[in-house]
Write a protein that holds these residues in place. Structure first.
Motif, PDB file in Angstrom:
ATOM      1  N   PHE A  40     175.322-133.871 -28.682  1.00  0.00           N
ATOM      2  CA  PHE A  40     175.079-134.324 -30.049  1.00  0.00           C
ATOM      3  C   PHE A  40     174.512-133.149 -30.838  1.00  0.00           C
ATOM      4  O   PHE A  40     173.825-132.288 -30.283  1.00  0.00           O
ATOM      5  CB  PHE A  40     174.060-135.480 -30.097  1.00  0.00           C
ATOM      6  CG  PHE A  40     174.461-136.709 -29.343  1.00  0.00           C
ATOM      7  CD1 PHE A  40     175.211-137.709 -29.949  1.00  0.00           C
ATOM      8  CD2 PHE A  40     174.082-136.869 -28.014  1.00  0.00           C
ATOM      9  CE1 PHE A  40     175.573-138.853 -29.251  1.00  0.00           C
ATOM     10  CE2 PHE A  40     174.437-138.001 -27.299  1.00  0.00           C
ATOM     11  CZ  PHE A  40     175.184-138.997 -27.924  1.00  0.00           C
ATOM     12  N   ILE A  41     174.781-133.134 -32.140  1.00  0.00           N
ATOM     13  CA  ILE A  41     174.128-132.197 -33.052  1.00  0.00           C
ATOM     14  C   ILE A  41     173.511-133.016 -34.173  1.00  0.00           C
ATOM     15  O   ILE A  41     174.183-133.835 -34.794  1.00  0.00           O
ATOM     16  CB  ILE A  41     175.122-131.166 -33.620  1.00  0.00           C
ATOM     17  CG1 ILE A  41     175.650-130.276 -32.492  1.00  0.00           C
ATOM     18  CG2 ILE A  41     174.438-130.304 -34.684  1.00  0.00           C
ATOM     19  CD1 ILE A  41     176.672-129.259 -32.933  1.00  0.00           C
ATOM     20  N   ILE A  42     172.208-132.809 -34.380  1.00  0.00           N
ATOM     21  CA  ILE A  42     171.507-133.589 -35.393  1.00  0.00           C
ATOM     22  C   ILE A  42     171.018-132.676 -36.517  1.00  0.00           C
ATOM     23  O   ILE A  42     170.718-131.501 -36.309  1.00  0.00           O
ATOM     24  CB  ILE A  42     170.332-134.392 -34.791  1.00  0.00           C
ATOM     25  CG1 ILE A  42     169.311-133.461 -34.115  1.00  0.00           C
ATOM     26  CG2 ILE A  42     170.866-135.414 -33.779  1.00  0.00           C
ATOM     27  CD1 ILE A  42     168.088-134.208 -33.567  1.00  0.00           C
ATOM     28  N   ASN A  43     170.963-133.240 -37.714  1.00  0.00           N
ATOM     29  CA  ASN A  43     170.590-132.476 -38.903  1.00  0.00           C
ATOM     30  C   ASN A  43     169.172-132.756 -39.378  1.00  0.00           C
ATOM     31  O   ASN A  43     168.677-132.055 -40.262  1.00  0.00           O
ATOM     32  CB  ASN A  43     171.571-132.781 -40.039  1.00  0.00           C
ATOM     33  CG  ASN A  43     172.984-132.338 -39.703  1.00  0.00           C
ATOM     34  OD1 ASN A  43     173.221-131.175 -39.417  1.00  0.00           O
ATOM     35  ND2 ASN A  43     173.918-133.274 -39.716  1.00  0.00           N
ATOM     36  N   HIS A  44     168.539-133.775 -38.825  1.00  0.00           N
ATOM     37  CA  HIS A  44     167.166-134.130 -39.180  1.00  0.00           C
ATOM     38  C   HIS A  44     166.502-134.729 -37.951  1.00  0.00           C
ATOM     39  O   HIS A  44     167.164-135.445 -37.179  1.00  0.00           O
ATOM     40  CB  HIS A  44     167.144-135.139 -40.342  1.00  0.00           C
ATOM     41  CG  HIS A  44     165.773-135.373 -40.894  1.00  0.00           C
ATOM     42  ND1 HIS A  44     164.875-136.242 -40.298  1.00  0.00           N
ATOM     43  CD2 HIS A  44     165.145-134.862 -41.977  1.00  0.00           C
ATOM     44  CE1 HIS A  44     163.748-136.240 -40.992  1.00  0.00           C
ATOM     45  NE2 HIS A  44     163.888-135.411 -42.016  1.00  0.00           N
TER      46      HIS A  44
END
Length: 214
Positions: free
Chosen positions: A201-205
């Motif tokens: 997964f890649i999260i932005n916050h």
């Protein structure tokens, strides 16, 4: 899957420590008459341990100065490590929620142990059961030995844990240990690097981490 633990990288994941690291490195370089670097240039050198960081900062023909420069940089960093460093926005709220849910938390970083403890205890006292930086007997990330040792101490299986970090080193560590790897898109490295490393997964916050835990 029920996740019972989250292991975090430190620099570029929990805190933006770039300016303090740069100030300490440039202080040491100046002391030994070596060229300084911009913050952006030094950012690309972080991640493989403090010794490698200094090696990269020194000119190729001045590698004999690594040990002296490292000692000077470490001393200065301990002195200034909370001057400009700050937790990323939203991190503390997520840590509060994880703690409320009974999720075990740890920090694994290639930063020196004493430097890591100083920063973590200053900004996040009481959140993490284990803080592990560079220790002579334990290989650096992406070798999985350190994170597997931590999970054993926490009594958590790799399948029950998440590893959160901002670099390909963190994602490679997670994969080598059989842990879900979460790349954060607010740190020192690019989203492309995280994707190429195989982040699950890649999260932005920071709050998006809670969605992964659901």
């Amino acid at each position: 899957m029920t996740y019972r633990a989250v292991v975090f990288d430190l620099d570029g994941t929990l805190v933006n420590s770039l300016e303090d690291l740069a100030d300490a490195a440039n202080f040491a370089l100046t002391y030994f008459g070596q060229p300084n670097h911009s913050v952006e240039t030094l950012k690309a050198m972080i991640g493989d341990g403090t010794r490698t960081f200094i090696s990269r900062a020194l000119p190729a023909d001045k590698q004999d100065l690594i040990e002296q420069t490292l000692v000077k940089m470490r001393g200065k960093y301990i002195e200034i490590c909370t001057n400009k460093t700050l937790p990323y926005k939203g991190i503390k709220e997520v840590l509060d929620e994880l703690k409320k849910r009974g999720i075990k938390m740890a920090v694994l970083t290639n930063k020196d142990q004493i430097m890591s403890e100083r920063v973590v205890k200053h900004f996040f006292y009481g959140y993490f059961q284990i803080i592990m930086g560079t220790i002579d007997a334990v290989p650096l990330k992406p070798d999985p030995k350190a994170v597997l040792k931590m999970l054993k101490e926490l009594d958590v299986k790799p399948s029950e844990a998440l590893f959160v970090g901002d670099s390909n080193i963190d994602i490679k560590t997670a994969k080598a240990a059989g842990i879900i790897g979460i790349g954060v898109n607010w740190g020192f490295r690019s989203e492309e690097e995280l994707r190429q490393a195989g982040a699950n997964f890649i999260i932005n916050h920071p709050k998006e981490l809670l969605n992964v835990l659901k």
